[in-house]
Design an enzyme around this catalytic site. Structure first.
Site, PDB file in Angstrom:
ATOM      1  N   ARG A  66      83.246  56.826 -48.454  1.00 54.30           N
ATOM      2  CA  ARG A  66      84.311  55.966 -49.039  1.00 54.30           C
ATOM      3  C   ARG A  66      83.508  55.193 -49.972  1.00 54.30           C
ATOM      4  O   ARG A  66      84.004  54.862 -50.756  1.00 54.30           O
ATOM      5  CB  ARG A  66      84.673  55.277 -47.777  1.00 54.30           C
ATOM      6  CG  ARG A  66      85.464  54.061 -47.829  1.00 54.30           C
ATOM      7  CD  ARG A  66      86.889  54.452 -48.608  1.00 54.30           C
ATOM      8  NE  ARG A  66      87.779  53.468 -49.084  1.00 54.30           N
ATOM      9  CZ  ARG A  66      88.728  52.980 -48.714  1.00 54.30           C
ATOM     10  NH1 ARG A  66      89.158  53.412 -47.851  1.00 54.30           N
ATOM     11  NH2 ARG A  66      89.240  51.919 -49.472  1.00 54.30           N
ATOM     12  N   LEU A  94      89.665  47.763 -50.785  1.00 56.60           N
ATOM     13  CA  LEU A  94      88.623  47.846 -51.765  1.00 56.60           C
ATOM     14  C   LEU A  94      87.402  47.407 -51.121  1.00 56.60           C
ATOM     15  O   LEU A  94      87.027  46.257 -50.583  1.00 56.60           O
ATOM     16  CB  LEU A  94      88.792  46.901 -53.032  1.00 56.60           C
ATOM     17  CG  LEU A  94      90.172  47.345 -53.651  1.00 56.60           C
ATOM     18  CD1 LEU A  94      90.169  46.326 -54.890  1.00 56.60           C
ATOM     19  CD2 LEU A  94      89.685  48.716 -54.423  1.00 56.60           C
ATOM     20  N   HIS A 110     100.296  40.135 -51.210  1.00 57.71           N
ATOM     21  CA  HIS A 110     100.655  40.640 -49.681  1.00 57.71           C
ATOM     22  C   HIS A 110     102.045  39.955 -49.499  1.00 57.71           C
ATOM     23  O   HIS A 110     102.313  38.962 -49.420  1.00 57.71           O
ATOM     24  CB  HIS A 110      99.618  40.135 -48.825  1.00 57.71           C
ATOM     25  CG  HIS A 110      99.757  40.511 -47.561  1.00 57.71           C
ATOM     26  ND1 HIS A 110      99.343  41.913 -47.091  1.00 57.71           N
ATOM     27  CD2 HIS A 110     100.184  39.896 -46.278  1.00 57.71           C
ATOM     28  CE1 HIS A 110      99.744  41.867 -45.711  1.00 57.71           C
ATOM     29  NE2 HIS A 110     100.295  40.868 -45.277  1.00 57.71           N
ATOM     30  N   ASP A 142      88.402  39.911 -50.612  1.00 54.50           N
ATOM     31  CA  ASP A 142      87.157  39.795 -50.072  1.00 54.50           C
ATOM     32  C   ASP A 142      86.979  40.893 -49.164  1.00 54.50           C
ATOM     33  O   ASP A 142      87.848  41.832 -49.111  1.00 54.50           O
ATOM     34  CB  ASP A 142      86.939  38.448 -49.430  1.00 54.50           C
ATOM     35  CG  ASP A 142      87.556  38.239 -48.300  1.00 54.50           C
ATOM     36  OD1 ASP A 142      88.209  39.109 -47.545  1.00 54.50           O
ATOM     37  OD2 ASP A 142      87.383  36.951 -47.632  1.00 54.50           O
TER      38      ASP A 142
HETATM   39  C1  GRF Z   1     104.576  44.852 -52.106  1.00 52.41           C
HETATM   40  O1  GRF Z   1     105.374  44.151 -51.303  1.00 52.41           O
HETATM   41  C2  GRF Z   1     103.008  44.821 -51.767  1.00 52.41           C
HETATM   42  O2  GRF Z   1     102.707  43.364 -51.320  1.00 52.41           O
HETATM   43  C3  GRF Z   1     102.921  45.730 -50.750  1.00 52.41           C
HETATM   44  O3  GRF Z   1     103.501  46.742 -51.255  1.00 52.41           O
HETATM   45  C4  GRF Z   1     104.566  46.207 -52.024  1.00 52.41           C
HETATM   46  C5  GRF Z   1     104.518  47.162 -53.495  1.00 52.41           C
HETATM   47  O4  GRF Z   1     105.734  47.176 -53.900  1.00 52.41           O
HETATM   48  N1  GRF Z   1     101.401  45.988 -50.629  1.00 52.41           N
HETATM   49  P1  GRF Z   1     106.034  48.098 -55.407  1.00 52.41           P
HETATM   50  O5  GRF Z   1     105.375  49.360 -55.280  1.00 52.41           O
HETATM   51  O6  GRF Z   1     105.409  47.291 -56.311  1.00 52.41           O
HETATM   52  O7  GRF Z   1     107.504  47.969 -55.553  1.00 52.41           O
END
Ligand code: GRF
Length: 190
Positions: A66, A94, A110, A142
Protein backbone atom coordinates in the site's frame (compact mmCIF):
# COMPACT_ATOMS: atom_id res chain seq x y z
CA UNK A 1 0.18 32.14 -12.05
CA UNK A 2 -2.53 29.57 -12.74
CA UNK A 3 -3.89 27.68 -9.76
CA UNK A 4 -3.41 24.05 -10.82
CA UNK A 5 -5.91 21.40 -9.76
CA UNK A 6 -5.60 17.60 -10.02
CA UNK A 7 -8.84 15.69 -9.46
CA UNK A 8 -8.94 12.04 -8.34
CA UNK A 9 -12.16 10.10 -8.98
CA UNK A 10 -13.24 6.45 -9.01
CA UNK A 11 -16.87 6.50 -10.08
CA UNK A 12 -19.38 8.14 -12.34
CA UNK A 13 -17.67 11.47 -11.89
CA UNK A 14 -20.61 13.81 -11.52
CA UNK A 15 -18.67 15.87 -8.95
CA UNK A 16 -15.76 16.01 -11.38
CA UNK A 17 -18.19 17.12 -14.10
CA UNK A 18 -19.29 20.07 -11.95
CA UNK A 19 -15.64 21.14 -11.65
CA UNK A 20 -15.01 20.62 -15.38
CA UNK A 21 -18.12 22.66 -16.21
CA UNK A 22 -17.02 25.49 -13.91
CA UNK A 23 -13.56 25.41 -15.52
CA UNK A 24 -15.03 25.42 -19.02
CA UNK A 25 -17.35 28.31 -18.11
CA UNK A 26 -14.38 30.32 -16.84
CA UNK A 27 -15.85 30.32 -13.32
CA UNK A 28 -12.89 28.56 -11.70
CA UNK A 29 -10.00 30.81 -10.69
CA UNK A 30 -7.70 28.00 -11.74
CA UNK A 31 -7.67 25.04 -14.08
CA UNK A 32 -8.00 21.27 -13.90
CA UNK A 33 -4.67 20.03 -15.21
CA UNK A 34 -5.29 16.28 -14.85
CA UNK A 35 -7.73 13.64 -13.65
CA UNK A 36 -6.52 10.42 -12.05
CA UNK A 37 -8.30 7.23 -11.09
CA UNK A 38 -7.68 3.87 -9.48
CA UNK A 39 -10.28 2.39 -11.87
CA UNK A 40 -9.42 2.37 -15.60
CA UNK A 41 -13.13 1.86 -16.42
CA UNK A 42 -14.31 4.85 -14.34
CA UNK A 43 -16.77 7.07 -16.18
CA UNK A 44 -14.91 10.00 -14.64
CA UNK A 45 -12.03 9.33 -17.07
CA UNK A 46 -14.41 9.48 -20.03
CA UNK A 47 -15.67 12.83 -18.78
CA UNK A 48 -12.10 14.12 -18.49
CA UNK A 49 -11.23 12.86 -21.99
CA UNK A 50 -14.32 14.57 -23.37
CA UNK A 51 -13.17 17.82 -21.78
CA UNK A 52 -9.65 17.38 -23.20
CA UNK A 53 -8.08 17.01 -19.74
CA UNK A 54 -5.13 14.57 -19.44
CA UNK A 55 -5.80 11.42 -17.40
CA UNK A 56 -3.80 8.76 -15.58
CA UNK A 57 -4.77 5.54 -13.83
CA UNK A 58 -3.16 3.53 -11.06
CA UNK A 59 -5.15 0.45 -10.04
CA UNK A 60 -4.47 -1.02 -6.61
CA UNK A 61 -4.09 -4.78 -7.03
CA UNK A 62 -5.16 -7.12 -4.23
CA UNK A 63 -2.23 -7.73 -1.90
CA UNK A 64 -0.18 -4.91 -3.40
CA UNK A 65 2.10 -2.95 -1.06
CA UNK A 66 0.00 0.00 0.00
CA UNK A 67 2.81 2.43 0.84
CA UNK A 68 4.33 1.82 -2.54
CA UNK A 69 1.02 2.45 -4.30
CA UNK A 70 0.64 5.69 -2.33
CA UNK A 71 4.12 6.76 -3.43
CA UNK A 72 3.48 5.88 -7.07
CA UNK A 73 0.20 7.80 -7.01
CA UNK A 74 1.97 10.80 -5.48
CA UNK A 75 4.58 10.63 -8.28
CA UNK A 76 1.86 10.63 -10.95
CA UNK A 77 0.05 13.54 -9.30
CA UNK A 78 3.25 15.51 -8.73
CA UNK A 79 4.06 15.40 -12.44
CA UNK A 80 1.22 17.92 -12.85
CA UNK A 81 2.58 20.28 -10.13
CA UNK A 82 -0.82 20.78 -8.46
CA UNK A 83 -1.62 23.56 -6.02
CA UNK A 84 -4.61 21.48 -4.95
CA UNK A 85 -5.56 17.79 -5.12
CA UNK A 86 -9.32 17.22 -5.08
CA UNK A 87 -10.77 13.80 -4.28
CA UNK A 88 -14.18 13.77 -5.94
CA UNK A 89 -15.63 10.34 -5.28
CA UNK A 90 -12.16 8.79 -5.04
CA UNK A 91 -12.77 5.54 -3.20
CA UNK A 92 -9.26 4.86 -1.86
CA UNK A 93 -7.83 6.29 1.35
CA UNK A 94 -4.72 8.35 0.78
CA UNK A 95 -1.92 7.28 3.13
CA UNK A 96 0.89 9.23 4.79
CA UNK A 97 3.20 8.47 1.90
CA UNK A 98 0.88 10.47 -0.34
CA UNK A 99 -0.27 13.15 2.10
CA UNK A 100 3.25 14.11 3.19
CA UNK A 101 3.89 15.16 -0.41
CA UNK A 102 0.83 17.46 -0.54
CA UNK A 103 0.52 18.84 3.01
CA UNK A 104 -2.84 20.61 3.50
CA UNK A 105 -3.27 20.57 -0.25
CA UNK A 106 -5.56 17.54 -0.61
CA UNK A 107 -9.30 17.88 -0.02
CA UNK A 108 -12.20 15.45 -0.13
CA UNK A 109 -15.96 15.64 -0.46
CA UNK A 110 -18.06 13.36 1.74
CA UNK A 111 -21.83 12.70 1.66
CA UNK A 112 -22.67 13.41 5.31
CA UNK A 113 -22.33 16.17 7.87
CA UNK A 114 -19.04 15.08 9.42
CA UNK A 115 -18.12 14.06 12.05
CA UNK A 116 -21.38 12.08 11.73
CA UNK A 117 -21.23 9.05 9.48
CA UNK A 118 -17.64 8.80 8.23
CA UNK A 119 -16.62 5.89 6.02
CA UNK A 120 -17.84 4.16 2.90
CA UNK A 121 -21.57 3.93 3.72
CA UNK A 122 -22.35 7.43 4.94
CA UNK A 123 -25.76 7.69 3.27
CA UNK A 124 -26.90 4.21 4.30
CA UNK A 125 -25.70 4.83 7.87
CA UNK A 126 -27.50 8.17 8.11
CA UNK A 127 -30.76 6.58 6.91
CA UNK A 128 -30.36 3.64 9.30
CA UNK A 129 -29.80 6.05 12.18
CA UNK A 130 -33.01 7.90 11.36
CA UNK A 131 -31.49 11.38 11.19
CA UNK A 132 -33.78 14.04 9.72
CA UNK A 133 -30.94 16.18 8.42
CA UNK A 134 -27.77 15.08 6.70
CA UNK A 135 -25.70 16.70 3.95
CA UNK A 136 -22.22 17.05 2.58
CA UNK A 137 -18.82 18.11 3.86
CA UNK A 138 -15.66 19.27 2.13
CA UNK A 139 -12.59 18.79 4.30
CA UNK A 140 -8.80 18.69 4.27
CA UNK A 141 -7.61 15.10 4.10
CA UNK A 142 -5.55 13.89 7.03
CA UNK A 143 -4.34 10.44 8.07
CA UNK A 144 -7.70 9.46 9.57
CA UNK A 145 -10.90 8.31 7.90
CA UNK A 146 -12.88 11.50 7.12
CA UNK A 147 -11.42 13.25 10.17
CA UNK A 148 -9.64 16.25 8.64
CA UNK A 149 -10.36 19.94 9.14
CA UNK A 150 -13.79 20.92 7.84
CA UNK A 151 -13.80 23.60 5.13
CA UNK A 152 -17.50 23.75 4.22
CA UNK A 153 -20.77 21.97 4.83
CA UNK A 154 -24.27 21.94 3.36
CA UNK A 155 -27.35 20.45 5.03
CA UNK A 156 -29.87 18.27 3.17
CA UNK A 157 -33.19 17.17 4.75
CA UNK A 158 -33.98 13.44 4.82
CA UNK A 159 -37.47 12.83 3.41
CA UNK A 160 -39.74 10.09 4.81
CA UNK A 161 -39.83 8.27 1.44
CA UNK A 162 -36.06 8.44 0.87
CA UNK A 163 -34.08 5.38 -0.21
CA UNK A 164 -30.29 5.31 -0.13
CA UNK A 165 -30.33 6.13 -3.85
CA UNK A 166 -32.73 9.09 -3.75
CA UNK A 167 -31.05 10.58 -0.70
CA UNK A 168 -27.56 10.16 -2.14
CA UNK A 169 -28.65 11.79 -5.39
CA UNK A 170 -29.98 14.84 -3.50
CA UNK A 171 -26.83 15.01 -1.39
CA UNK A 172 -24.69 14.86 -4.54
CA UNK A 173 -26.55 17.86 -5.92
CA UNK A 174 -25.46 19.80 -2.83
CA UNK A 175 -21.95 18.34 -2.99
CA UNK A 176 -21.40 19.58 -6.53
CA UNK A 177 -22.11 23.19 -5.61
CA UNK A 178 -20.25 22.97 -2.31
CA UNK A 179 -17.16 21.46 -3.92
CA UNK A 180 -17.01 23.99 -6.76
CA UNK A 181 -17.53 26.89 -4.32
CA UNK A 182 -14.85 25.56 -1.96
CA UNK A 183 -12.30 25.01 -4.72
CA UNK A 184 -13.00 28.55 -5.99
CA UNK A 185 -12.51 29.96 -2.48
CA UNK A 186 -9.23 28.09 -2.00
CA UNK A 187 -7.95 29.24 -5.38
CA UNK A 188 -8.86 32.83 -4.62
CA UNK A 189 -7.31 32.68 -1.15
CA UNK A 190 -3.91 31.54 -2.39
C1 GRF B 1 -20.07 11.42 -3.76
O1 GRF B 1 -21.20 11.36 -2.94
C2 GRF B 1 -18.81 11.38 -2.94
O2 GRF B 1 -18.87 12.12 -1.76
C3 GRF B 1 -18.74 9.91 -2.63
O3 GRF B 1 -19.05 9.30 -3.86
C4 GRF B 1 -19.92 10.16 -4.61
C5 GRF B 1 -19.26 10.42 -5.93
O4 GRF B 1 -20.19 10.64 -6.94
N1 GRF B 1 -17.48 9.53 -2.07
P1 GRF B 1 -19.74 10.85 -8.46
O5 GRF B 1 -18.92 9.66 -8.89
O6 GRF B 1 -18.95 12.12 -8.53
O7 GRF B 1 -21.03 10.95 -9.22
Amino acid sequence: MTFRIVVLASGTGSLLQALLDADEAGELPGTIVAVGSDRPEAQALTRANRAGVPTFTLPLAAGQDRRRWDGELADLVEDYRPDLVVCAGFMKLLGEEFLSRFPDRAINSHPSLLPSFPGMHAVRDALAHGVKLTGSTVFIIDAGVDTGGILAQCAVPVLPEDTEETLHERIKESERTLLVDTVCALARAR
